[in-house]
Design an enzyme around this catalytic site. Structure first.
Site, short mmCIF file in Angstrom:
data_model
loop_
_atom_site.label_atom_id
_atom_site.label_comp_id
_atom_site.label_asym_id
_atom_site.label_seq_id
_atom_site.Cartn_x
_atom_site.Cartn_y
_atom_site.Cartn_z
CG HIS A 9 -5.09 -7.44 0.06
ND1 HIS A 9 -5.16 -6.47 -0.92
CD2 HIS A 9 -3.98 -7.15 0.79
CE1 HIS A 9 -4.13 -5.64 -0.79
NE2 HIS A 9 -3.40 -6.03 0.23
CG ASN A 15 -0.95 1.66 11.82
OD1 ASN A 15 -0.70 1.26 10.68
ND2 ASN A 15 -1.47 0.90 12.73
CG MET A 54 -5.02 -6.52 6.93
SD MET A 54 -6.38 -5.46 6.46
CE MET A 54 -6.51 -4.41 7.90
CB SER A 55 -0.68 -8.21 2.29
OG SER A 55 0.45 -7.52 2.78
CB ALA A 63 1.42 -0.43 4.69
CG HIS A 80 -3.19 -1.67 -3.71
ND1 HIS A 80 -2.53 -2.87 -3.54
CD2 HIS A 80 -3.26 -1.12 -2.50
CE1 HIS A 80 -2.22 -3.02 -2.26
NE2 HIS A 80 -2.66 -1.97 -1.61
CB SER A 117 -0.86 0.06 1.27
OG SER A 117 -1.81 -0.93 1.26
CE1 TYR A 128 -8.59 -5.43 1.55
CE2 TYR A 128 -6.80 -6.47 2.76
CZ TYR A 128 -7.27 -5.46 1.94
OH TYR A 128 -6.41 -4.48 1.51
CD GLU A 129 -8.33 -6.57 -3.07
OE1 GLU A 129 -8.61 -5.86 -4.04
OE2 GLU A 129 -7.22 -7.13 -2.93
CG HIS A 158 -6.57 2.33 3.23
ND1 HIS A 158 -5.58 1.38 3.32
CD2 HIS A 158 -6.71 2.60 1.90
CE1 HIS A 158 -5.14 1.09 2.09
NE2 HIS A 158 -5.81 1.82 1.23
N1 ADE Z 1 -1.68 -2.33 7.79
C1 ADE Z 1 -1.26 -1.17 8.31
N2 ADE Z 1 -1.56 -1.10 9.59
C2 ADE Z 1 -2.21 -2.24 9.91
C3 ADE Z 1 -2.76 -2.75 11.08
N3 ADE Z 1 -2.75 -2.07 12.20
N4 ADE Z 1 -3.33 -3.94 11.05
C4 ADE Z 1 -3.36 -4.65 9.93
N5 ADE Z 1 -2.86 -4.22 8.79
C5 ADE Z 1 -2.28 -3.02 8.77
#
Ligand code: ADE
Length: 308
Positions: free
Chosen positions: A88, A246, A222-223, A118, A63, A32, A90-91, A280
């Site tokens: 992903h 984050n 998530m990837s 990310a 993306h 991302s 989740y899509e 996001h």
């Molecule tokens: N991608 C970026 N931050 C994330 C988080 N906190 N949890 C899952 N995927 C992320």
């Protein structure tokens, strides 16, 4: 795998790519906000996912949806194929579709795959902007039946029971630290750690974040893990770089509501209340801010792979 026809896929790609770029040595998956990596390539040719039989459509904001073929690094350069935009679960994509481009990369001749993403920091010592060189993973979905290697094997020569103890190439991880040294990056620009894969699309609750941290993970995303498994099954060496966008586990945790009310009643100041949510947009913003560091690092690693 019957739904995937490697011959048709490779034919569609080769129809659009000059012969000199048809056998990339390095594959890159851009996470991302990290598709800027494509600007490191020379003689670039883009092939849109829409034009490739078997490729799904990436639906995530930030993306792009194409393969970029080109040369990376100094001298003659290393032939590279980069995925600008990944798929992903989740899509709604099947795991077999998520990993299909990795299998196609293997068929094209990719030996080393660099996967970027990310991620959220579970380890409180990881500041936003740090690049984590992933050395291991925890994949709760894999342990509970969501594994891209479940089912009939795509190739009978692959091991049925794939060992994962050496999934993250020591050679490539060392190259990243050599690259950081050549670029004079500050020591804290890079860290090493364990990536936890979650299915998403929800971000973790604070308690889930603490669970993953207690289990030994440093970052969460998530990837990546499905692609790592397919790449290992295909015999590629894998490098994963996670950009921390984050914090997930906030130092100090969250304050009890009872204590907050008691402080209100007593007229005392309320301290330590953490009220942060992640978005996001924030993930993409850090990606574009720190994407250049990721880019120079990847370029330097490619150079070190292929000395002039
Ligand atoms: N991608 C970026 N931050 C994330 C988080 N906190 N949890 C899952 N995927 C992320």
């Amino acid at each position: 795998m019957a739904e995937f026809d490697f011959t048709a896929t490779l034919q569609a790609i080769n129809d659009q790519v000059p012969p000199a770029l048809q056998h990339p040595r390095v594959g890159i998956i851009c996470g991302s906000g990290l598709s800027g990596l494509a600007t490191s390539l020379r003689d670039t040719v883009f092939v849109s996912y829409d034009s490739i039989p078997g490729f799904a459509k990436s639906t995530v904001a930030g993306h792009k949806s194409s393969l970029a073929f080109g040369l990376m690094g100094t001298g003659d350069g290393v032939p590279v194929v980069a995925m600008l935009g990944r798929f992903h679960p989740y899509e709604g994509h099947k795991l077999s579709s998520v990993v299909y481009p990795v299998r196609v990369m293997a068929k094209m001749g990719v030996k080393d795959i660099f996967i970027t993403n990310a991620a959220g920091a579970l380890n409180p010592s990881l500041a936003v902007g740090t690049i984590v060189v992933v050395q291991d993973h925890i994949a709760l979905p894999n342990l509970t039946g969501m594994n891209p290697l479940l089912g009939p094997q795509t190739d009978p020569s692959h091991p049925r029971f794939l060992p994962l103890s050496d999934s993250y190439s020591r050679r490539l991880r060392k190259l990243v630290f050599h690259a950081a040294h050549s670029l004079s990056l500050p020591r804290d620009a890079l860290a090493e750690g364990t990536y936890a894969w979650v299915s998403g699309p929800t971000y973790e609750t604070p308690a889930e974040g603490r669970l993953l941290r207690a289990a030994g993970a440093d970052v969460v995303g998530m990837s990546t893990v499905p692609e790592v498994l397919a790449a290992r099954e295909e015999g590629m060496d894998v490098l994963v770089l996670s950009l921390v966008t984050n914090a997930v586990v906030i130092p100090g945790g969250y304050k009890s509501v009872r204590e907050e009310v008691e402080a209100e009643i007593a007229g005392k100041p309320i301290v330590g209340v953490v009220d942060e949510t992640i978005s996001h947009e924030e993930v993409l913003a850090v990606g574009s801010l720190k994407g250049d560091v990721m880019k120079s690092l990847v370029e330097k690693v490619a150079d070190l792979l292929h000395p002039v």
